[in-house]
Scaffold this active site. Structure first.
Site, PDB file in Angstrom:
ATOM      1  N   CYS A  46     -20.026  22.499  12.619  1.00 41.48           N
ATOM      2  CA  CYS A  46     -18.893  23.159  12.435  1.00 41.48           C
ATOM      3  C   CYS A  46     -18.424  23.635  11.201  1.00 41.48           C
ATOM      4  CB  CYS A  46     -17.576  22.397  12.901  1.00 41.48           C
ATOM      5  SG  CYS A  46     -17.514  21.842  14.642  1.00 41.48           S
ATOM      6  N   TYR A 281     -27.800   9.025  31.465  1.00 43.56           N
ATOM      7  CA  TYR A 281     -26.640   9.346  31.113  1.00 43.56           C
ATOM      8  C   TYR A 281     -26.536  10.863  30.276  1.00 43.56           C
ATOM      9  CZ  TYR A 281     -24.923   4.639  32.137  1.00 43.56           C
ATOM     10  OH  TYR A 281     -24.708   3.436  32.688  1.00 43.56           O
ATOM     11  N   ALA A 282     -25.289  11.569  30.332  1.00 44.27           N
ATOM     12  CA  ALA A 282     -25.292  12.766  29.663  1.00 44.27           C
ATOM     13  C   ALA A 282     -23.989  13.071  28.896  1.00 44.27           C
ATOM     14  CB  ALA A 282     -25.600  14.020  30.269  1.00 44.27           C
ATOM     15  N   GLY A 284     -21.991  15.478  25.627  1.00 42.33           N
ATOM     16  CA  GLY A 284     -21.714  16.660  24.754  1.00 42.33           C
ATOM     17  C   GLY A 284     -21.661  17.947  25.382  1.00 42.33           C
ATOM     18  N   LYS A 436      15.239  18.042  12.198  1.00 45.96           N
ATOM     19  CA  LYS A 436      14.593  18.627  13.221  1.00 45.96           C
ATOM     20  C   LYS A 436      13.415  19.423  12.990  1.00 45.96           C
ATOM     21  CE  LYS A 436      19.531  19.031  15.353  1.00 45.96           C
ATOM     22  NZ  LYS A 436      20.378  19.938  15.768  1.00 45.96           N
TER      23      LYS A 436
END
Length: 559
Positions: A46, A281-282, A284, A436
């Site tokens: 990212c 398992y998997a 992402g 508020k």
């Protein structure tokens, strides 16, 4: 699975690396082997656009862990440049190719976690194999793009106006390059609804980006410059192309091993990330997830969910079973001086799923208006008509967007209602918020709507009435000096400060629509006129939302 002595993980980065670290914290004795086909096992994908643009100065800052650091800290056996070619489920082995030595060998496992991620989409178009066409998904992708940024490069075209596309556009403009942005949809950032995304398009054009909405790339032709042929017949000259049109799950290994693949194209897993093989398992970007709102299987390639899925898979393997709650698609994006974020479903997705909803806009300051530097946040919330349960939210502004969308994301995951938003006790000091908060005001306005105190007309409905010649009495309750910023055609200006006196000039037999800039004064005017016997509605989101709708329609008409 608490007797697992050897865990093999295929893929690093978010899901695989988090699974490996969690597994070691749970079991200090198991053999944990991590295979990564590339040279980097844990990096901040990212963050790639931000190094491209120079905000992240050092490339090494993107490398979160090395094989050596993972071995030293967690005792992991990390093997980079090692591609897993196949899975033998019966023998519980994987076949591995070492890309550096060309060696191929078998590795056994008791439990296996797949974290292969997703690959950038490269459609089968002529010329996309040109070396001047890039993607931006991995550190090697970044290195190749950076090396191509010679002094001769003056113009770059980005294809795709999603998160990576927009971040890449900004990075290229920071480098002083001319940029064109091609997007097939009539708007940027499609997780947002069109009127919420319109200010982002405006920001892009204000920062010198050539925005080509409703356009798609048809072919790339080589030459001194690349010549891009667009589906509309238009051609565009550019030096480099960056494809950012989305990703597709890497499911080749899973498919070849006979694991179940869902309609979305992702690997099917249960709430503990277990595939159709109990030992595998998997996690992402390669897996499909249940969306928390409509409960349908979707692909949501986001780093946060991938990290949580890796943790849950490790927990399940080593006897600490927890369930993944599903994903709601919370995401955020910086576009020059603007920030855009969303959570849950937008209007298009709700309509496609057949889910009834109400919507409400609110434009409020990020902190107390009397404290210097306040700027406006535009918020949109979608909720169930009957219960007020939150279904989705969107926010755009310069500051404070992350805080509000995170509050709304937590509320949505918890199944809270608009009543709960009104009652939330949020932090307040003038530099940070208001007594508020905009989130509270959203809840209060939605309560008024639910209880019939607030009568709204949507901007789209008002536009249709104006176009058909069936317009109501349209009253702008702003002060005269504010009208200089613009006004809806055909509106009369009856300032709220004088409305009690001037309302006698209105025709009681005709419907009335009132509006101000952001909606508050319009609501006050609506309440007064309604109690005086008028049939009256307030424009949802006021003139600011009207402007955003008109802007979005303008971009659509240009596409």
């Amino acid at each position: 699975m608490n007797q697992v002595k050897k865990l093999v993980i295929i893929g690093g980065v978010a899901g695989g690396a988090s699974a490996a670290a969690r597994a070691r914290r749970l079991n200090d004795h198991a053999d944990i082997v991590v295979f990564e086909r590339g040279p980097y096992v844990s990096f901040a994908n990212c963050g790639l656009p931000y190094h491209l643009g120079g905000e992240i100065a050092e490339r090494e800052s993107l490398l979160l862990h090395t094989p050596e650091s993972l071995t030293a800290r967690f005792g992991l056996d990390v093997r980079v440049n090692s591609e897993v070619l196949s899975i033998n489920r019966a023998a519980k082995t994987v076949r591995v190719h070492n890309r550096q030595t060309a060696e191929t060998y078998e590795e056994s496992y008791d439990a296996l976690i797949l974290a292969p991620g997703a690959a950038p989409i490269r459609p089968p178009l002529p010329g996309l194999d040109n070396p001047r066409v890039f993607t931006l998904r991995t550190v090697p992708d970044l290195d190749r793009l950076m090396q191509a940024m010679t002094s001769e490069v003056k113009h770059v075209t980005v294809v795709g106006a999603g998160f990576i596309g927009l971040e890449t556009v900004e990075a290229l403009r920071h480098r002083g390059l001319a940029v064109s942005l091609i997007e097939r949809a009539p708007q940027v950032l499609t997780p947002l609804d069109a009127e919420m995304a319109a200010p982002l398009a405006q920001t892009l054009t204000q920062h010198g980006v050539e925005l080509l909405l409703g356009e798609s790339l048809a072919a790339v032709h080589a030459g001194e410059q690349l010549s891009l042929q667009l589906a509309s017949g238009r051609s565009l000259q550019t030096d480099l192309v960056v494809l950012a049109i989305g990703v597709k799950p890497e499911t080749g290994l899973a498919q070849a091993a006979g694991l179940t693949i869902g309609r979305s194209g992702g690997i099917v897993v249960n709430t503990q990330q277990q595939t159709s093989d109990p030992a595998i398992y998997a996690v992402g970007d390669a897996v499909e997830v249940q969306h928390t709102i409509h409960q349908q299987a979707v692909l949501l390639p986001l780093a946060g969910p991938a990290n949580r899925q890796g943790r849950i898979a490790a927990d399940a393997i080593f006897g600490h079973g927890k369930a993944y709650r599903g994903s709601q698609g919370t995401a955020i994006c910086k576009v020059f001086n603007q920030t855009a974020a969303s959570t849950g479903l937008n209007e298009r997705s709700l309509a496609a799923a057949g889910i009834a909803y109400r919507k409400l806009y609110l434009h409020g300051n990020d902190h107390a208006s009397y404290y210097p530097g306040a700027s406006m946040i535009s918020l949109k919330v979608l909720f169930e008509p009957a219960t007020g349960r939150l279904l989705g939210a969107q926010a755009v502004g310069e500051k404070g967007v992350d805080k509000r969308i995170d509050v709304l994301a937590v509320a949505l995951q918890a199944g809270l209602t608009v009543d709960d938003l009104a009652e939330m006790e949020l932090s307040y000091a003038p530099p940070y918020g208001a007594a508020k908060d905009p989130v509270n005001l959203l809840g209060m306005a939605a309560q008024n709507l639910q209880h019939g105190l607030l009568q709204l007309i949507e901007p789209e409905a008002l536009a249709a009435q104006l176009a058909s010649g069936t317009a109501p009495q349209l009253i702008d309750v702003r002060e005269p000096e504010e009208i200089a910023t613009g006004q809806i055609a055909g509106a009369r200006n009856l300032p709220l400060s004088q409305l009690r006196e001037l309302s006698r000039t209105l025709d009681r037999q005709r419907p009335v629509v009132v509006y101000c800039m952001v909606g508050l004064r319009g609501y006050i005017a609506q309440r007064h006129l309604q109690q005086q016997g008028f049939q009256v509605q307030s424009l949802n989101g006021g003139y600011k939302t009207w402007q955003a709708l008109q802007l979005s329609q303008q971009y659509q008409s240009q596409s």
